[in-house]
Write a protein that holds these residues in place. Structure first.
Motif, mmCIF file in Angstrom:
data_model
loop_
_atom_site.group_PDB
_atom_site.id
_atom_site.type_symbol
_atom_site.label_atom_id
_atom_site.label_comp_id
_atom_site.label_asym_id
_atom_site.label_seq_id
_atom_site.Cartn_x
_atom_site.Cartn_y
_atom_site.Cartn_z
ATOM 1 N N GLY A 33 34.759 40.939 35.792
ATOM 2 C CA GLY A 33 35.171 40.116 36.639
ATOM 3 C C GLY A 33 36.296 39.663 36.675
ATOM 4 O O GLY A 33 37.380 40.063 36.095
ATOM 5 N N GLY A 34 36.610 38.364 37.468
ATOM 6 C CA GLY A 34 38.086 37.975 37.600
ATOM 7 C C GLY A 34 38.748 37.613 36.496
ATOM 8 O O GLY A 34 40.043 37.947 36.231
ATOM 9 N N TYR A 35 38.096 37.028 35.394
ATOM 10 C CA TYR A 35 38.598 36.601 34.064
ATOM 11 C C TYR A 35 38.996 37.911 33.668
ATOM 12 O O TYR A 35 40.131 37.819 32.916
ATOM 13 N N GLY A 36 38.333 38.975 33.584
ATOM 14 C CA GLY A 36 38.703 39.994 32.598
ATOM 15 C C GLY A 36 39.561 40.840 33.159
ATOM 16 O O GLY A 36 40.847 41.453 32.476
ATOM 17 N N LYS A 37 39.681 40.678 34.477
ATOM 18 C CA LYS A 37 41.175 41.543 35.116
ATOM 19 C C LYS A 37 42.302 40.704 34.878
ATOM 20 O O LYS A 37 43.334 41.298 34.589
ATOM 21 N N LEU A 38 42.138 39.415 34.797
ATOM 22 C CA LEU A 38 43.597 38.792 34.465
ATOM 23 C C LEU A 38 43.683 38.908 33.035
ATOM 24 O O LEU A 38 44.953 38.781 32.484
ATOM 25 N N LYS A 39 42.998 38.917 32.040
ATOM 26 C CA LYS A 39 43.079 39.242 30.702
ATOM 27 C C LYS A 39 43.910 40.752 30.580
ATOM 28 O O LYS A 39 44.753 40.839 29.778
ATOM 29 N N ARG A 40 43.186 41.258 31.471
ATOM 30 C CA ARG A 40 43.759 43.004 31.345
ATOM 31 C C ARG A 40 45.464 42.855 31.689
ATOM 32 O O ARG A 40 46.083 43.502 31.329
ATOM 33 N N LEU A 41 45.632 41.906 32.956
ATOM 34 C CA LEU A 41 46.933 41.898 33.577
ATOM 35 C C LEU A 41 47.835 41.309 32.369
ATOM 36 O O LEU A 41 48.965 41.699 32.087
ATOM 37 N N ARG A 42 47.301 40.269 31.492
ATOM 38 C CA ARG A 42 48.159 39.737 30.508
ATOM 39 C C ARG A 42 48.549 40.547 29.490
ATOM 40 O O ARG A 42 49.566 40.804 28.803
ATOM 41 N N ASP A 43 47.470 41.549 29.075
ATOM 42 C CA ASP A 43 47.571 42.457 28.169
ATOM 43 C C ASP A 43 48.644 43.618 28.390
ATOM 44 O O ASP A 43 49.519 43.974 27.573
ATOM 45 N N LEU A 44 48.940 43.813 29.696
ATOM 46 C CA LEU A 44 49.822 44.785 30.418
ATOM 47 C C LEU A 44 51.066 44.290 30.489
ATOM 48 O O LEU A 44 52.161 44.948 30.321
ATOM 49 N N VAL A 45 51.246 43.134 30.990
ATOM 50 C CA VAL A 45 52.620 42.593 31.393
ATOM 51 C C VAL A 45 53.071 41.393 30.496
ATOM 52 O O VAL A 45 54.168 40.946 30.809
#
Length: 287
Positions: free
Chosen positions: A256-268
């Motif tokens: 979901g959206g939470y998971g994608k934002l967490k993924r964004l946090r991990d990458l940038v």
């Protein structure tokens, strides 16, 4: 230069001699795939060779009412789009013939009488096709503005070309403005614009559109920098150290959206991720 195919077009073939003779425009016939006429506007000496080279051309596309009928309108618009892509509409013009010449060859007296009685209708049909072309181009956002020069009769084409070319030669070429790309706009969607290009690339990979990104960001609220790990957990944007302290996995809810934002946090990094969230939260609040 003059496109050689004009000799095979019934609407324009009769004017070719006036365009190629020395008394006319002295245009040289050549194969032109994207336009019909090209006229040099200026020349300058090449500093390397000292040879005068043409620095600017004015290109014309010649159209007639028959090009706008139901069977040809799609092809004509595609050709105009290709024509506009040459320079982004700079130094381009469309010449639209309002009243094509009558067909040549043997004609009966009745046919000549009908032509005379229908001359006014032919003129109105040409004006209708002219306005139809303008309306069709207004609906095509992918085609930039190109001036359309109405031509009453074919015999006046050389004079029209001379006048328009002369007026364009006196005006400097306009700088072509590059329209903003979607990625350029995305880079502004952060609390500290512009966001790094790499971050924008990652965002575009994670979210298929701005709607999905806005929905994910407005579903949470960013926590203050001094918040405890428990408070930061409510935001769904825990740092790796915080999740370890709370015994949580960073791989949860990636669909979901939470998971994608967490993924964004991990990458940038957390700060860039929170900047994106804050931007959309504030935009949503203002709306």
């Amino acid at each position: 230069m003059l496109c050689t195919t004009l000799r095979r077009r019934a609407s324009f073939s009769s004017v070719v001699p006036a365009l190629t003779t020395t008394a006319g425009l002295s245009l040289r016939e050549s194969r032109l795939d994207t336009h019909d006429i090209a006229i040099a506007l200026g020349a300058a000496d090449d500093p390397a060779t000292g040879i005068a080279t043409t620095t600017r051309h004015l290109r014309y596309l010649l159209l007639a009412p028959s090009f706008l009928d139901q069977n040809h309108i799609g092809i004509t618009l595609d050709r105009i789009q290709h024509f506009a892509s040459l320079t982004g509409s700079q130094d381009l013009a469309i010449v639209f013939l309002l009243q094509p010449p009558p067909a040549t060859g043997f004609a009966s007296a009745q046919h000549l009488f009908d032509d005379a009685s229908n001359s006014s209708r032919s003129s109105s049909d040409g004006m209708y096709a002219y306005t139809s072309l303008q309306a069709a181009l207004m609906d095509r956002s992918d085609i930039p503005y190109i001036p359309i020069l109405p031509l009453g009769t074919l015999s006046t084409l050389p004079d029209l070309l001379k006048r328009h070319t002369s007026s364009m030669a006196r005006s400097p070429p306009k700088a072509i403005s590059r329209p903003p790309k979607s990625l350029d706009l995305l880079r502004l969607c952060t609390a500290n614009p512009p966001m790094p290009q790499q971050t924008a690339y990652i965002l575009s990979d994670l979210f298929p559109g701005l709607r999905e990104l806005a929905t994910a960001c407005t579903s949470i609220s960013s926590a203050p920098g001094s918040s405890s790990p428990s408070a930061r957990a409510a935001t769904g944007l825990l740092s790796s150290q915080d999740t370890e302290m709370l015994g949580m996995s960073t791989q949860t809810s990636h669909a979901g959206g939470y998971g994608k934002l967490k993924r964004l946090r991990d990458l940038v990094g957390e700060q860039q991720c929170l900047d994106v969230v804050d931007f959309w939260r504030e935009e949503w609040t203002a709306d």
